[in-house]
Design an enzyme around this catalytic site. Sequence first.
Site, PDB file in Angstrom:
ATOM      1  N   GLN A 316       0.834  -1.201   0.000  1.00 36.66           N
ATOM      2  CA  GLN A 316       0.000   0.000   0.000  1.00 36.66           C
ATOM      3  C   GLN A 316       0.868   1.250   0.000  1.00 36.66           C
ATOM      4  OE1 GLN A 316      -0.282  -2.591   2.101  1.00 36.66           O
ATOM      5  NE2 GLN A 316      -2.431  -3.100   2.502  1.00 36.66           N
ATOM      6  N   GLN A 338      -0.416   0.056  -5.656  1.00 38.30           N
ATOM      7  CA  GLN A 338      -1.493  -0.395  -4.769  1.00 38.30           C
ATOM      8  C   GLN A 338      -2.003   0.773  -3.938  1.00 38.30           C
ATOM      9  OE1 GLN A 338      -0.660  -3.944  -2.503  1.00 38.30           O
ATOM     10  NE2 GLN A 338      -2.531  -3.782  -1.286  1.00 38.30           N
ATOM     11  N   ASP A 339      -3.343   0.940  -3.920  1.00 37.73           N
ATOM     12  CA  ASP A 339      -3.992   1.989  -3.122  1.00 37.73           C
ATOM     13  C   ASP A 339      -3.562   3.396  -3.556  1.00 37.73           C
ATOM     14  OD1 ASP A 339      -5.047  -0.150  -1.827  1.00 37.73           O
ATOM     15  OD2 ASP A 339      -4.235   0.312   0.143  1.00 37.73           O
ATOM     16  N   ASP A 360      -6.621  -2.293  -5.862  1.00 40.17           N
ATOM     17  CA  ASP A 360      -7.456  -1.342  -5.120  1.00 40.17           C
ATOM     18  C   ASP A 360      -7.082   0.098  -5.467  1.00 40.17           C
ATOM     19  OD1 ASP A 360      -8.408  -3.678  -4.004  1.00 40.17           O
ATOM     20  OD2 ASP A 360      -7.260  -3.456  -2.152  1.00 40.17           O
ATOM     21  N   ARG A 428     -13.792  -4.965  -5.615  1.00 41.23           N
ATOM     22  CA  ARG A 428     -13.962  -6.040  -4.637  1.00 41.23           C
ATOM     23  C   ARG A 428     -14.367  -5.399  -3.318  1.00 41.23           C
ATOM     24  NH1 ARG A 428      -8.106  -8.259  -2.445  1.00 41.23           N
ATOM     25  NH2 ARG A 428      -7.069  -6.255  -2.149  1.00 41.23           N
TER      26      ARG A 428
END
Length: 523
Positions: A316, A338-339, A360, A428
Amino acid sequence: MATTILLPLFFLYLTSWHEAAAKDHDNTKNIEWWCSTTPHPHPCTHHMKNLHPKSHHDFRTMTVSAAMERAAAAKTLARELSSTADTTSKKMLQLECEYLIESTILQLNTTLQSITTKANAAHDAQTWLSAALTSIQTCESGSRQLSLAAFSSPILTGNVSEMIRNSLAVNAALLENSTANDDRRMLRGWLGDGDRKLLQDYVWASRANVTVSKDGSGLFKSIQEAINYATANRPGKKRVIVYVKKGVYEENILINRTMTKVMLVGDGVRNTIITANRSSSAGFTTYSTATFGVDGNGFIARGITFRNTAGAENGQAVALRSASDLSVFYACSFEGYQDTLFAQAQRQLYKSCYIYGTVDIIFGNAAVVIQNSVIYARKPLVGQANIITAQGRGDPYQNTGISIHNCRILAAPDLKPAVDSFRTYLGRPWQEYSRTVVMKSYLDGLVDPEGWSKWGDSDFALDTLYYGEYQNFGPAASTENRVNWTGYHDINSTDEAAQFTVANLIFGRQWLPATGVPFTVGL
């Protein structure tokens, strides 16, 4: 599992509250009866046992007040934790949770002031209560991420979340009686008449309170220093305008809760770049990895790239985190893996932007519309799948969700040669009531035919989430092979789709025109 039971309970609570609202002036009901209609009756009765509400409105005020008392107690405990924070991770978590609990208290206080002084403030109250709960959940998430749940447990076990959830449920029954005119009066003031001209006429340099420049031609070389100075020396209650000239600015920036009505203007996404490289693998919580964090309400950004260069291998790593209410990001770029984009809380619009990431990419629990933007999936690590969204709605009464409207979802240049080796999904479920819709958008061939992904190998939230698609087009737009979850919706009704527009999800009709940013109000 629990997810199959909670959805009917939601309707049970809603029915109970409509019955309570219908008996708004029934003085014969005691506190036990009122509390019995909430999602968490036992904490309600315990913390409100000496109160005597005379109406639904009375009980709402008392419930929010009780939630604020619990949050204040949690803040005291959070400060006390500083004496036992004997590691770097504990110190970081203690400061982070204390700040987040202060945000919760601010949101509850704002709600309380609004519902006691306005004839009808239910819509805004639901936004602020949603944000109050999200702040607590963000502290919990950081605790789990650092494996410090035992350390933080004193501040997370005092029924703060339960009392905020009760407040959300109580206020929800009053939403039907709220009107757009009330919201218009509530929202007026974040943006002045001059803001429209600023955004339309590109008069940044001449109207800026401060200028930032790498070459020394501005008053500051640091964006954080410029923001600190400009907000501390604000002329009255006017908007603060910070003009950031072209250059790469390597710094982590925070616009805190007191720094409201800040406008940050760059020389375009290719020229003005804010970058840093914090990541979870370096010991930070996801929250604290953000290159740029903004909590002050009424924030506007234009023509800037927000970047996190930690890379796919470091987990993240947030490029931008926003909890700014009534905020706009126009013609900006968000780059990470990520993120990338943490749309944490409250009402936000992203217009004509570029968003790059892998896992994500867009996450959080704001009420957020992303419009006329391009979302690029990058090449992830081997064994990973690209996930466009991970929405974090954790309570059925929160008025939050991610709406992707009139956008394009494409493979980034590094993914194109290997696009067949990786799966890409629209979303998700990060939390139990995760809510995301994709409407009138172009879905290129990289999107998996199933469309949506489970959280790992579990069936978590498949019955309680709300994922929808409406009139998308492109190679992957067919819904024929989409998931068959209870919570998935192939939307055919314009009324249903309209719930996720600028007009209805973020009430943009009331506050966005003053910004001068072009937007589509409906479908």
